[in-house]
Design an enzyme around this catalytic site. Structure first.
Site, PDB file in Angstrom:
ATOM      1  N   ALA A 151       0.837  -1.204   0.000  1.00 39.98           N
ATOM      2  CA  ALA A 151       0.000   0.000   0.000  1.00 39.98           C
ATOM      3  C   ALA A 151       0.869   1.250   0.000  1.00 39.98           C
ATOM      4  CB  ALA A 151      -0.907  -0.003   1.228  1.00 39.98           C
ATOM      5  N   ASP A 152       0.274   2.359  -0.421  1.00 43.71           N
ATOM      6  CA  ASP A 152       0.964   3.632  -0.334  1.00 43.71           C
ATOM      7  C   ASP A 152      -0.061   4.747  -0.148  1.00 43.71           C
ATOM      8  OD1 ASP A 152       3.846   4.739  -0.718  1.00 43.71           O
ATOM      9  OD2 ASP A 152       2.540   6.166  -1.734  1.00 43.71           O
ATOM     10  N   THR A 153       0.372   5.840   0.447  1.00 42.59           N
ATOM     11  CA  THR A 153      -0.512   6.989   0.667  1.00 42.59           C
ATOM     12  C   THR A 153       0.255   8.277   0.419  1.00 42.59           C
ATOM     13  OG1 THR A 153      -1.575   5.739   2.460  1.00 42.59           O
ATOM     14  CG2 THR A 153      -2.099   8.090   2.312  1.00 42.59           C
TER      15      THR A 153
END
Length: 205
Positions: free
Chosen positions: A85-87
């Site tokens: 995941a990434d944000t």
């Protein structure tokens, strides 16, 4: 919440983020973690949505490479699910990643005061046995009251905001009173949207 065992499949979370580990545990899954260790700044895309998916894909690829170099002692028929995941934070149309230091973190948080920002988060799920891979993104809008300078200084002094995208931790006890409205889910802002992750895990199986 007590972790329910996942006897039908194994899960690897490709992240060292404490928040992501906490969210996945809250969802009731048992899992192991592996750090991707990529240089995120070399990956650039036109839009925040494309960027976060590309970053999560790169993290997934890095973990897969690591797994291939580790001799697998416990080969079995259980599917292995990899989650990456990434944000990023978007403020006035500009993508904000981790601040370069205290001064940039200060500028970031001052900008949110009496204004708003968005987070764009991605999840990539792979079934390593079946060759399945899918990535999607989620966007959350966050509106703030005026944040006093002394609160900003306390946040900087404490240091946690220096290690997150856009120096933004809305669940932090110092910032929480100044969050006016969240249009979306807090778990997405924290780094792992639960509903999207659950959906992709189901599709992967």
């Amino acid at each position: 919440m007590e972790a329910k065992p996942s006897p039908q499949f194994k899960i690897i979370l490709g992240s060292s983020s404490i928040a992501r580990r906490k969210i996945l545990a809250e969802m009731g899954y048992e899992f192991t973690t592996m750090t991707a260790g990529i240089d995120e700044r070399v990956i650039r895309k036109e839009t925040p949505e494309e960027l976060v998916v590309a970053l999560a894909e790169a993290k997934a690829d890095a973990v897969v490479s690591k797994l291939q170099t580790i001799s697998n002692q416990d080969k079995d028929d259980k599917p292995t699910i990899l989650i990456a995941a990434d944000t990023v934070v978007v403020y006035e149309g500009v993508v904000r990643e981790k601040p370069s230091g205290e001064e940039e973190a200060r500028q970031f948080i001052k900008g949110y005061s009496g204004s708003h920002a968005a987070t764009v988060g991605s999840v990539v799920v792979m079934n390593l046995n079946a060759g399945f891979r899918k990535g999607e993104w989620d966007r959350v809008e966050i509106y703030f009251h005026e944040i006093p300078d002394e609160v900003i200084e306390k946040l900087i002094e404490e240091g946690a905001v220096l290690n997150v995208a856009g120096a933004l931790i809305i669940e932090h006890h110092l910032i929480l009173p100044y969050v006016k409205e969240v249009v979306g889910t807090t778990d997405s802002v924290m780094g792992l949207p639960k509903a999207l992750t659950e959906k992709l895990i189901k599709e992967a199986l």
